[in-house]
Each structure stands twice: as C-alpha cells, then as structure tokens.
Design a protein around this motif. Structure first.
Motif, PDB file in Angstrom:
ATOM      1  N   PRO A  36      13.726  19.300  -6.540  1.00  0.00           N
ATOM      2  CA  PRO A  36      12.573  18.659  -6.011  1.00  0.00           C
ATOM      3  C   PRO A  36      12.011  19.138  -4.380  1.00  0.00           C
ATOM      4  O   PRO A  36      11.376  19.122  -4.182  1.00  0.00           O
ATOM      5  N   ILE A  37      12.974  20.617  -4.330  1.00  0.00           N
ATOM      6  CA  ILE A  37      12.304  21.314  -2.569  1.00  0.00           C
ATOM      7  C   ILE A  37      11.078  21.864  -2.589  1.00  0.00           C
ATOM      8  O   ILE A  37      10.641  22.445  -1.473  1.00  0.00           O
ATOM      9  N   ALA A  38      10.523  22.540  -3.712  1.00  0.00           N
ATOM     10  CA  ALA A  38       9.427  23.292  -4.250  1.00  0.00           C
ATOM     11  C   ALA A  38       8.277  22.945  -3.247  1.00  0.00           C
ATOM     12  O   ALA A  38       8.032  24.297  -2.736  1.00  0.00           O
ATOM     13  N   GLU A  39       8.002  22.447  -2.636  1.00  0.00           N
ATOM     14  CA  GLU A  39       7.045  21.893  -1.499  1.00  0.00           C
ATOM     15  C   GLU A  39       7.233  22.339  -0.591  1.00  0.00           C
ATOM     16  O   GLU A  39       6.181  21.728   1.052  1.00  0.00           O
ATOM     17  N   PHE A  40       8.536  22.801  -0.028  1.00  0.00           N
ATOM     18  CA  PHE A  40       9.449  22.630   1.640  1.00  0.00           C
ATOM     19  C   PHE A  40       8.284  24.047   2.006  1.00  0.00           C
ATOM     20  O   PHE A  40       8.706  25.074   1.572  1.00  0.00           O
ATOM     21  N   ASP A  41       7.670  24.006   3.590  1.00  0.00           N
ATOM     22  CA  ASP A  41       6.900  25.752   4.031  1.00  0.00           C
ATOM     23  C   ASP A  41       8.618  25.489   5.028  1.00  0.00           C
ATOM     24  O   ASP A  41       8.847  25.071   5.743  1.00  0.00           O
ATOM     25  N   VAL A  42       9.160  26.488   4.178  1.00  0.00           N
ATOM     26  CA  VAL A  42       9.876  27.398   5.381  1.00  0.00           C
ATOM     27  C   VAL A  42       9.646  27.964   6.326  1.00  0.00           C
ATOM     28  O   VAL A  42      10.533  28.345   7.585  1.00  0.00           O
ATOM     29  N   PHE A  43       8.245  28.069   6.450  1.00  0.00           N
ATOM     30  CA  PHE A  43       7.875  28.853   7.656  1.00  0.00           C
ATOM     31  C   PHE A  43       7.312  27.195   8.859  1.00  0.00           C
ATOM     32  O   PHE A  43       6.632  27.682  10.259  1.00  0.00           O
ATOM     33  N   GLY A  44       6.736  26.506   8.176  1.00  0.00           N
ATOM     34  CA  GLY A  44       6.438  24.963   8.539  1.00  0.00           C
ATOM     35  C   GLY A  44       6.959  24.546  10.779  1.00  0.00           C
ATOM     36  O   GLY A  44       5.987  24.602  11.173  1.00  0.00           O
ATOM     37  N   ALA A  45       7.556  24.536  10.459  1.00  0.00           N
ATOM     38  CA  ALA A  45       8.872  24.751  11.979  1.00  0.00           C
ATOM     39  C   ALA A  45       8.098  25.477  12.700  1.00  0.00           C
ATOM     40  O   ALA A  45       7.962  24.723  13.607  1.00  0.00           O
ATOM     41  N   VAL A  46       8.244  26.348  12.322  1.00  0.00           N
ATOM     42  CA  VAL A  46       8.349  27.750  13.352  1.00  0.00           C
ATOM     43  C   VAL A  46       6.320  27.385  13.914  1.00  0.00           C
ATOM     44  O   VAL A  46       6.093  27.696  15.244  1.00  0.00           O
ATOM     45  N   LYS A  47       5.309  27.038  12.982  1.00  0.00           N
ATOM     46  CA  LYS A  47       4.154  27.262  12.888  1.00  0.00           C
ATOM     47  C   LYS A  47       3.899  25.979  13.683  1.00  0.00           C
ATOM     48  O   LYS A  47       3.014  26.168  14.957  1.00  0.00           O
ATOM     49  N   ASN A  48       4.605  24.584  13.670  1.00  0.00           N
ATOM     50  CA  ASN A  48       4.038  23.535  14.059  1.00  0.00           C
ATOM     51  C   ASN A  48       4.433  24.114  15.963  1.00  0.00           C
ATOM     52  O   ASN A  48       4.440  23.475  17.262  1.00  0.00           O
ATOM     53  N   GLU A  49       6.032  24.522  16.050  1.00  0.00           N
ATOM     54  CA  GLU A  49       6.742  25.030  17.615  1.00  0.00           C
ATOM     55  C   GLU A  49       5.489  25.614  18.126  1.00  0.00           C
ATOM     56  O   GLU A  49       4.801  25.399  19.723  1.00  0.00           O
ATOM     57  N   SER A  50       4.620  27.090  17.394  1.00  0.00           N
ATOM     58  CA  SER A  50       3.181  27.741  17.822  1.00  0.00           C
ATOM     59  C   SER A  50       2.838  27.019  18.728  1.00  0.00           C
ATOM     60  O   SER A  50       2.547  27.466  20.131  1.00  0.00           O
ATOM     61  N   PHE A  51       2.580  26.064  17.231  1.00  0.00           N
ATOM     62  CA  PHE A  51       1.003  25.340  18.111  1.00  0.00           C
ATOM     63  C   PHE A  51       1.392  24.358  19.765  1.00  0.00           C
ATOM     64  O   PHE A  51       0.725  24.202  20.564  1.00  0.00           O
ATOM     65  N   PHE A  52       2.363  23.427  19.709  1.00  0.00           N
ATOM     66  CA  PHE A  52       3.434  23.223  20.639  1.00  0.00           C
ATOM     67  C   PHE A  52       2.903  23.636  21.483  1.00  0.00           C
ATOM     68  O   PHE A  52       3.116  23.305  22.797  1.00  0.00           O
ATOM     69  N   GLN A  53       3.731  25.260  21.772  1.00  0.00           N
ATOM     70  CA  GLN A  53       3.782  25.037  22.868  1.00  0.00           C
ATOM     71  C   GLN A  53       2.648  25.754  23.389  1.00  0.00           C
ATOM     72  O   GLN A  53       2.664  26.232  24.612  1.00  0.00           O
ATOM     73  N   SER A  54       1.353  25.777  22.405  1.00  0.00           N
ATOM     74  CA  SER A  54       0.169  27.016  22.967  1.00  0.00           C
ATOM     75  C   SER A  54      -0.809  25.209  23.967  1.00  0.00           C
ATOM     76  O   SER A  54      -2.083  25.862  23.779  1.00  0.00           O
ATOM     77  N   GLN A  55      -0.207  24.234  24.078  1.00  0.00           N
ATOM     78  CA  GLN A  55      -1.333  23.392  24.390  1.00  0.00           C
ATOM     79  C   GLN A  55      -2.023  23.112  25.479  1.00  0.00           C
ATOM     80  O   GLN A  55      -3.077  22.690  26.087  1.00  0.00           O
ATOM     81  N   GLN A  56      -1.692  23.769  26.120  1.00  0.00           N
ATOM     82  CA  GLN A  56      -2.136  24.437  28.062  1.00  0.00           C
ATOM     83  C   GLN A  56      -3.043  25.291  27.230  1.00  0.00           C
ATOM     84  O   GLN A  56      -4.602  24.555  27.736  1.00  0.00           O
ATOM     85  N   ALA A  57      -2.898  26.245  26.563  1.00  0.00           N
ATOM     86  CA  ALA A  57      -4.759  26.512  26.233  1.00  0.00           C
ATOM     87  C   ALA A  57      -5.525  26.272  25.659  1.00  0.00           C
ATOM     88  O   ALA A  57      -6.595  26.572  25.311  1.00  0.00           O
ATOM     89  N   ILE A  58      -4.031  25.254  24.752  1.00  0.00           N
ATOM     90  CA  ILE A  58      -4.969  24.781  23.786  1.00  0.00           C
ATOM     91  C   ILE A  58      -6.496  23.541  24.370  1.00  0.00           C
ATOM     92  O   ILE A  58      -7.390  24.011  24.085  1.00  0.00           O
ATOM     93  N   ILE A  59      -5.409  23.101  25.307  1.00  0.00           N
ATOM     94  CA  ILE A  59      -6.329  21.992  26.052  1.00  0.00           C
ATOM     95  C   ILE A  59      -7.540  22.708  27.046  1.00  0.00           C
ATOM     96  O   ILE A  59      -8.660  22.189  26.953  1.00  0.00           O
ATOM     97  N   ALA A  60      -7.095  24.240  27.752  1.00  0.00           N
ATOM     98  CA  ALA A  60      -8.333  25.400  28.119  1.00  0.00           C
ATOM     99  C   ALA A  60      -9.528  25.336  27.524  1.00  0.00           C
ATOM    100  O   ALA A  60     -10.905  24.971  28.017  1.00  0.00           O
TER     101      ALA A  60
END
Length: 443
Positions: free
Chosen positions: A137-161
């Motif tokens: 039942p783990i078919a919907e798990f995104d194996v890349f989800g964590a690294v995508k989320n982390e990339s977003f958070f690591q770009s916070q200052q650029a996003i704010i700008a």
C-alpha cells in the motif's frame, strides 16, 4: 546534420560510447539516483509500518528488492524489459521498445548501454514508478518528495526576494509606461530562465537550491544567454492584450518543482497583472519524474507553503495564486505524454488530446532541458540549424523553449558561436552556465 535514427549513429547522445556525457550518466549518475531511491524507501520503513502495519513493511522490502534488481540490470547492461504494470501508458512504452528492436541487427536486444540516452533515462524513471505501483500500500509514496521539499526550503531567501519584488511592482503597474511593462516582463522571463538551473536530476539529488536573489544577477548573466527571443514573446502578448474582450491564453509546460516552480508562478502572475494574458495553463507530470519535476502534489504543496508562510509577501502570493486557480485564470493540466520517451513531433499522433489543447494557446512556454531534448528529438543537429526546423512537425502554437543547457544538444545559434564555445569550454553544453529563450512561430 547527423540523425540519431539508429543505435550505430547515436554519436554523442547515446549511452553506449565511453567518454561521452551520456555514457557517464548511465554509468554514474543514474545508479546513484537509484541508490538514493533505495535509501529513501528504507529510511521511511517506520512511517510505512505506522500507516500500514505489516503490509507496509512487506511493501518496503518488495520495493527495495525491485530497485536493487533494476540497478543491477543497469550496471551490467542487461536488456531493456517490457513494462508489466497495468497503466494507460504501458502499451505505448512496450510499443516503443519494439521500435527500438527494429533498429538493431537480428538477434540483438536493446540494452542499457545500447539504447539512446533519452530513452534510457526516461525508462529508468518509468521503472521507478512501476516499482512503486507494484508495491501497495505504499504505491503513492513520492520517492523524491523529501529532496524536492528540502530544495524549496533551502531557497527561502531567494523566494522571499522574488515575492517581495512581485508584490511591490504590482502596486506600480497602473502608472507604468509600456516600456516599463516590457522591461518587467523581460526581467521575470530571465528569472524563470535561470531558475531552471535548480535541477536535482542533474545534481544527482544533491542540494542545488537558489541561495540568493537572482534579480541582482540578471545584468551579469546576460552574456550567457545564447539565444534571446524575448522581443518575439512581447510582440505576441502585447498585441493580444490590446484586443478588447479577447481571451489570451499562455501555456507553461513546467519543469522542476522548488525554486524554479516559484519563478514560473511569479512570471505567470506578472503576465496576468500586466494584462498580457487572461489565463495561464500549467502542464505538469502525472507522477514523480527526473527527481525534481513538478507533479500535482508539488504544485498544490508549493502554494500551500506560501499561504502558510510567516512573511507578508509570500503569503500574499499564495493567496493570489490560490484565488487564480479558484476563478479559472490559472488552470492545471497533466498528461501521460510528458512522461513518455517520445519526441514532441509525435504528440499529435500519440496524444491528440494534448496537441489539441496546446493549439488553443496564444503562446506556449516550454521549460527545461529534458523538454528541449524532446523538442529537438535529442539529435546531434548542427548548431546553426533553425529551431523551427528542428521541431519538424511540432507547431501547435507559437512556442518558446526556456532552458539552461545541461545536455549536449543545441540549435539556432549564430554561425561560429557553438564552435567557439566548444574550443574554450568543453562542458559548455552540460554545465548549466548558459541559457536560451528560443522562439518558434506557429506554422
């Protein structure tokens, strides 16, 4: 021009030639990505147990076994196998494999090192999806989800700008001259271009986020834009925007989630705010693809993150974008064609519904490197080949490729430019240092 219609002719864009960028992609980067997929699933085994009990634990073991076998197939140049999952695209993939067989000598089989680079890369990500689909039942798990989320958070200052710039500029729009509106449009097009550097499939899933504001760097980056067709885009949209009561549609074929998706949202917001279009249609992937490509989950999650942000202009952007979706000035689409190995010139036959949808557009903006490879068939064209010619029959509407160069295919350059760059920088086509905003009219 050298065509890539057979395995033997796939000179620099095939996986089989030692020393080529593609060869090391298969021998090095792709196995690393599979290793990270295995590690990610293993690290989530407690989560799977909490959510699904023993069934979750068994699914984790099944998925890891599948991906370990897949990695071994890749590293030992095993034959490409047909897909077995019951999905609407399975027959298209298996038909494509049969076509690859017809290009080989009798008795030979397409394998990881004896197949075109574009096909092999796409095939790996489709097999990753197959491995998850076969592991309920783990078919919907995104194996890349964590690294995508982390990339977003690591770009916070650029996003704010970017959010701050957009909201402050929107207040000034009523008083802007036509030239100032044009300048703003050009600025955010370039932001969207350089946002394409944040590609986790190229970095092997390693941090590739944007740490500082791109806005401050645009002037210094201009010499690295090898094709600049921004005037053509402005002419189409500014002309459409003057027609009273007319609907003007811009389609954006998305690439990466994270910071790049924010740059695309910012551009889309500005296009509406500058009255250059009345509706924006976004096209994304149906399932996790090339590590960081945008899915529906990423699209919705990103807007939700901005809505919940403890920053005035970030949350304002989130509110505006959510409202745009609600009232229909932003429209989300997904289609399985975007996760096939097919060149775009086959779209009208393979996905006629998608082609018909794009024909409704006044302008199609196509983001990213993989899409460029599919636009041009991943062939080794002469650098000066006109972009429209390389598209062959793919002309649903006026379109523009916006990409930073991360694969060894490029057309539409001025005479001598490609050769000069090749002599000075051996990796200029794959480093992400250079970019294009490359336009083709409808035909």
């Amino acid at each position: 021009m050298q065509w890539m219609n057979t395995m033997e002719n796939a000179v620099s864009l095939s996986a089989r030639f030692e020393g080529s960028f593609a060869y090391y992609t298969i021998k090095d980067r792709l196995p690393k990505i599979l290793t990270q997929v295995i590690d990610t699933i293993h690290r989530h085994k407690n989560k799977f147990y909490e959510e699904h009990g023993e069934a979750g634990m068994e699914a984790e073991k099944k998925a890891i076994s599948f991906f370990s076998k897949l990695r071994n197939e890749m590293q030992t140049d095993k034959p490409i196998l047909p897909l077995t999952s019951d999905w609407p695209d399975t027959h298209l993939w298996n038909q494509y494999l049969e076509q690859q067989r017809t290009l080989l000598n009798e008795g030979e089989e397409p394998s990881w090192f004896r197949s075109p680079w574009l096909y092999v890369e796409c095939y790996m990500y489709r097999r990753i999806q197959e491995g998850m689909m076969l592991s309920p039942p783990i078919a919907e798990f995104d194996v890349f989800g964590a690294v995508k989320n982390e990339s977003f958070f690591q770009s916070q200052q650029a996003i704010i700008a970017l959010c701050t710039h957009l909201q402050e500029r929107k207040r000034d729009i009523p008083s802007l001259s036509k030239e100032q509106c044009q300048e703003e449009f050009y600025k955010l097009l370039q932001v969207s271009l350089w946002g394409n550097k944040c590609d986790l499939s190229i970095s092997g899933g390693q941090d590739n986020s944007q740490k500082s504001s791109i806005l401050a760097s645009l002037e210094s980056l201009k010499p690295f834009v090898l094709v600049d067709d921004m005037v053509s885009l402005w002419n189409i949209l500014s002309r459409s925007g003057t027609e009273k009561d007319a609907k003007t549609r811009v389609d954006i074929v998305l690439d990466n989630a994270g910071f790049e998706l924010i740059t695309d949202f910012i551009l889309a917001d500005a296009i509406l705010s500058l009255n250059l279009a009345t509706e924006i249609h976004f096209h994304a992937k149906c399932f996790p693809w090339f590590v960081s490509d945008t899915t529906k989950r990423d699209f919705d999650w990103t807007i939700q993150q901005l809505l919940a942000a403890n920053h005035r202009w970030m949350s304002k952007c989130g509110q505006t974008w959510k409202e745009n979706l609600k009232k229909g000035s932003w429209v989300y689409h997904e289609n399985l064609f975007w996760t096939l190995p097919h060149e775009f010139w086959s779209m009208e036959g393979v996905a006629p519904d998608l082609y018909a949808e794009l024909k409704k557009s006044n302008l199609v903006l196509i983001k990213g490197d993989l899409n460029y490879r599919k636009l041009t068939g991943d062939r080794k064209w002469d650098f000066t080949t006109p972009f429209s010619q390389a598209l062959k029959t793919f002309h649903p509407a006026p379109l523009c490729s916006i990409r930073t160069l991360k694969a060894d295919v490029q057309v539409g350059l001025r005479p001598g430019v490609g050769e000069k760059l090749s002599a000075a920088e051996s990796d200029w086509m794959v480093s992400g240092k250079y970019g294009v905003i490359q336009f083709s009219p409808a035909m």
